[in-house]
Design a protein around this motif. Structure first.
Motif, PDB file in Angstrom:
ATOM      1  N   ASP A 162      20.716  -5.415 -55.227  1.00 45.60           N
ATOM      2  CA  ASP A 162      19.501  -5.765 -55.977  1.00 45.60           C
ATOM      3  C   ASP A 162      19.010  -4.554 -56.770  1.00 45.60           C
ATOM      4  O   ASP A 162      19.265  -3.411 -56.380  1.00 45.60           O
ATOM      5  CB  ASP A 162      18.425  -6.196 -54.973  1.00 45.60           C
ATOM      6  CG  ASP A 162      17.373  -7.091 -55.589  1.00 45.60           C
ATOM      7  OD1 ASP A 162      17.405  -7.335 -56.807  1.00 45.60           O
ATOM      8  OD2 ASP A 162      16.498  -7.563 -54.825  1.00 45.60           O
TER       9      ASP A 162
ATOM     10  N   GLU B  68      13.236 -12.922 -70.033  1.00 48.63           N
ATOM     11  CA  GLU B  68      11.969 -13.527 -70.470  1.00 48.63           C
ATOM     12  C   GLU B  68      12.018 -14.179 -71.850  1.00 48.63           C
ATOM     13  O   GLU B  68      11.155 -14.994 -72.174  1.00 48.63           O
ATOM     14  CB  GLU B  68      10.852 -12.468 -70.435  1.00 48.63           C
ATOM     15  CG  GLU B  68      10.512 -12.009 -69.018  1.00 48.63           C
ATOM     16  CD  GLU B  68       9.398 -10.973 -68.959  1.00 48.63           C
ATOM     17  OE1 GLU B  68       9.034 -10.441 -70.024  1.00 48.63           O
ATOM     18  OE2 GLU B  68       8.903 -10.708 -67.846  1.00 48.63           O
TER      19      GLU B  68
ATOM     20  N   TYR C 186      11.566 -15.541 -66.030  1.00 48.07           N
ATOM     21  CA  TYR C 186      10.529 -16.482 -66.426  1.00 48.07           C
ATOM     22  C   TYR C 186      10.966 -17.371 -67.587  1.00 48.07           C
ATOM     23  O   TYR C 186      10.438 -18.458 -67.768  1.00 48.07           O
ATOM     24  CB  TYR C 186       9.242 -15.724 -66.804  1.00 48.07           C
ATOM     25  CG  TYR C 186       8.636 -14.904 -65.684  1.00 48.07           C
ATOM     26  CD1 TYR C 186       8.885 -15.219 -64.351  1.00 48.07           C
ATOM     27  CD2 TYR C 186       7.803 -13.821 -65.959  1.00 48.07           C
ATOM     28  CE1 TYR C 186       8.340 -14.466 -63.322  1.00 48.07           C
ATOM     29  CE2 TYR C 186       7.245 -13.057 -64.928  1.00 48.07           C
ATOM     30  CZ  TYR C 186       7.516 -13.388 -63.620  1.00 48.07           C
ATOM     31  OH  TYR C 186       6.977 -12.633 -62.606  1.00 48.07           O
TER      32      TYR C 186
HETATM   33  P1  C2E Z   1      13.240  -8.467 -56.254  1.00 49.92           P
HETATM   34  O1  C2E Z   1      14.104  -8.846 -55.113  1.00 49.92           O
HETATM   35  O2  C2E Z   1      13.844  -7.616 -57.298  1.00 49.92           O
HETATM   36  O3  C2E Z   1      12.720  -9.844 -56.868  1.00 49.92           O
HETATM   37  C1  C2E Z   1      12.505 -10.080 -58.233  1.00 49.92           C
HETATM   38  C2  C2E Z   1      11.032  -9.930 -58.606  1.00 49.92           C
HETATM   39  O4  C2E Z   1      10.893 -10.105 -60.026  1.00 49.92           O
HETATM   40  C3  C2E Z   1      10.130 -10.973 -57.980  1.00 49.92           C
HETATM   41  O5  C2E Z   1       8.862 -10.367 -57.743  1.00 49.92           O
HETATM   42  C4  C2E Z   1      10.030 -12.028 -59.083  1.00 49.92           C
HETATM   43  O6  C2E Z   1       8.889 -12.857 -58.968  1.00 49.92           O
HETATM   44  C5  C2E Z   1       9.971 -11.146 -60.295  1.00 49.92           C
HETATM   45  N1  C2E Z   1      10.429 -11.819 -61.531  1.00 49.92           N
HETATM   46  C6  C2E Z   1      11.249 -12.866 -61.661  1.00 49.92           C
HETATM   47  N2  C2E Z   1      11.458 -13.178 -62.970  1.00 49.92           N
HETATM   48  C7  C2E Z   1      10.749 -12.273 -63.688  1.00 49.92           C
HETATM   49  C8  C2E Z   1      10.570 -12.057 -65.105  1.00 49.92           C
HETATM   50  O7  C2E Z   1      11.106 -12.748 -65.959  1.00 49.92           O
HETATM   51  N3  C2E Z   1       9.765 -11.006 -65.460  1.00 49.92           N
HETATM   52  C9  C2E Z   1       9.152 -10.209 -64.530  1.00 49.92           C
HETATM   53  N4  C2E Z   1       8.380  -9.213 -64.973  1.00 49.92           N
HETATM   54  N5  C2E Z   1       9.315 -10.384 -63.189  1.00 49.92           N
HETATM   55  C10 C2E Z   1      10.104 -11.404 -62.778  1.00 49.92           C
HETATM   56  P2  C2E Z   1       8.075 -10.607 -56.376  1.00 49.92           P
HETATM   57  O8  C2E Z   1       8.240 -12.020 -55.930  1.00 49.92           O
HETATM   58  O9  C2E Z   1       6.700 -10.071 -56.556  1.00 49.92           O
HETATM   59  O10 C2E Z   1       8.855  -9.687 -55.333  1.00 49.92           O
HETATM   60  C11 C2E Z   1       8.851  -8.295 -55.429  1.00 49.92           C
HETATM   61  C12 C2E Z   1       9.853  -7.664 -54.487  1.00 49.92           C
HETATM   62  O11 C2E Z   1       9.454  -7.851 -53.129  1.00 49.92           O
HETATM   63  C13 C2E Z   1      11.238  -8.274 -54.584  1.00 49.92           C
HETATM   64  O12 C2E Z   1      11.919  -7.731 -55.708  1.00 49.92           O
HETATM   65  C14 C2E Z   1      11.827  -7.877 -53.260  1.00 49.92           C
HETATM   66  O13 C2E Z   1      12.382  -6.572 -53.291  1.00 49.92           O
HETATM   67  C15 C2E Z   1      10.620  -7.896 -52.337  1.00 49.92           C
HETATM   68  N6  C2E Z   1      10.663  -9.145 -51.542  1.00 49.92           N
HETATM   69  C16 C2E Z   1      10.259 -10.389 -51.879  1.00 49.92           C
HETATM   70  N7  C2E Z   1      10.494 -11.274 -50.881  1.00 49.92           N
HETATM   71  C17 C2E Z   1      11.078 -10.574 -49.886  1.00 49.92           C
HETATM   72  C18 C2E Z   1      11.579 -10.906 -48.573  1.00 49.92           C
HETATM   73  O14 C2E Z   1      11.581 -12.075 -48.119  1.00 49.92           O
HETATM   74  N8  C2E Z   1      12.106  -9.887 -47.824  1.00 49.92           N
HETATM   75  C19 C2E Z   1      12.170  -8.594 -48.285  1.00 49.92           C
HETATM   76  N9  C2E Z   1      12.689  -7.658 -47.488  1.00 49.92           N
HETATM   77  N10 C2E Z   1      11.735  -8.252 -49.514  1.00 49.92           N
HETATM   78  C20 C2E Z   1      11.193  -9.211 -50.308  1.00 49.92           C
END
Ligand code: C2E
Ligand code: MG
Ligand code: MG
Ligand code: MG
Length: 287
Positions: A177, A235, A254
């Motif tokens: 990731d 996006e 998105y």
């Molecule tokens: P990540 O794994 O890199 O997940 C992608 C993040 O980018 C997600 O943020 C998602 O909502 C966001 N995203 C998706 N499409 C777009 C887009 O077009 N533009 C932008 N600007 N952002 C987009 P989210 O949901 O806030 O999650 C943030 C991070 O939190 C994740 O990054 C991941 O590292 C962590 N995370 C989320 N759920 C879990 C989980 O169940 N377990 C663990 N250990 N970490 C988690």
């Protein structure tokens, strides 16, 4: 006069420190009860095949609704890691995601991708926890992808490689990731035989400012080392076109869909199907 300014700077700083500390410790207390009180839930973001527009997999993303407020995973996951809650929460996430993937209307060939913290990987129970989620849900192991964030590997690389091999032996696929944000990206690819690499969204949003070169280099290595590539944070239509030209076929962002609640995910599938029907109709009309 200068002295006063300095003193007030110091006061502002300590006040901020105090607030951060208070915020973190109240988050800790809140998080302790979040699982038991059903405040945690998953949303799913579709990843689309750029050629066919089909959903190839969905990423499970954790959400926490507490006191009518949504707390972002970037704020609470580090707290969960720091206080050791991540193991229980992570086990719940894996199980919930696998059960949902078995039931959803997207079909049996759509995989489920789950984020796993390095803290979870470093825990000896991780193999049992993953196996338990697979066996209890009945999901076929090849449909489960585990995402590990690249920048967190460095210190524990040997242990991570060992666990990754064991997880692949069970049949799960490993995703790197946020690829490109760490310090050891290229060496890592060689040592860790990942199945999928997710290029971090900062390179997609900077496609015209050097991002393209990073993506191109990743695609070249992907061809040799045989892993799939996903672009995160797509996006705009321009980005879709540029990524397709670069040969990146798996697109997430998105532009296609925000992360969706389980019920909405099934609606997304319906929208998708009717879009496909429209395209089919257009094709028949044209021919
Ligand atoms: P990540 O794994 O890199 O997940 C992608 C993040 O980018 C997600 O943020 C998602 O909502 C966001 N995203 C998706 N499409 C777009 C887009 O077009 N533009 C932008 N600007 N952002 C987009 P989210 O949901 O806030 O999650 C943030 C991070 O939190 C994740 O990054 C991941 O590292 C962590 N995370 C989320 N759920 C879990 C989980 O169940 N377990 C663990 N250990 N970490 C988690
Ligand atoms: Mg992820
Ligand atoms: Mg991640
Ligand atoms: Mg990411």
């Amino acid at each position: 006069k200068q002295k006063l300014v300095k003193i007030s700077n110091v006061l502002v700083f300590t006040e901020q420190m105090r607030e951060v500390l208070l915020f973190n410790s109240s988050l800790k207390t809140g998080l302790e009860n979040a699982l038991a009180n059903n405040q945690l839930y998953l949303v799913y973001q579709p990843v689309v095949d750029g050629q066919t527009n089909n959903v190839t997999f969905c990423e499970a993303l954790l959400r926490w609704r507490w006191d009518d407020k949504n707390i972002a995973p970037d704020d609470f996951i580090p707290i969960a890691e720091q206080y050791g809650f991540i193991h229980e929460i992570g086990a719940w996430v894996l199980k919930r995601a696998c059960f949902d993937a078995v039931e959803w209307s997207l079909g049996d060939d759509v995989a489920i991708s789950v984020n796993v913290s390095v803290a979870q990987i470093m825990n000896d129970d991780i193999i049992d926890i993953v196996e338990n989620a697979i066996v209890s849900s009945g999901i076929s192991p090849g449909r489960l992808h585990l995402e590990i964030t690249e920048s967190l590997f460095a210190e524990n690389i040997d242990k991570v490689i060992d666990v990754v091999r064991k997880l692949q032996a069970i049949g799960t696929k490993i995703s790197i990731d946020d690829f490109g944000t760490g310090f050891s990206s290229l060496a890592l690819l060689q040592n860790l035989s990942a199945n999928i690499v997710k290029i971090d969204k900062c390179f997609i949003s900077a496609l015209n400012q050097g991002g393209r070169a990073i993506i191109q280099a990743t695609m070249n290595i992907a061809h040799d080392l045989k892993f799939d590539v996903v672009a995160e944070g797509v996006e705009t239509a321009e980005q879709v076109e540029a990524l397709k030209l670069l040969g990146v076929n798996n697109l997430q962002g998105y532009y296609f869909s925000k992360p969706l609640r389980y019920a909405e995910l099934n609606t997304f599938n319906l929208i998708q199907q009717s879009l496909d029907k429209v395209t089919e109709k257009q094709k028949t009309i044209r021919s």
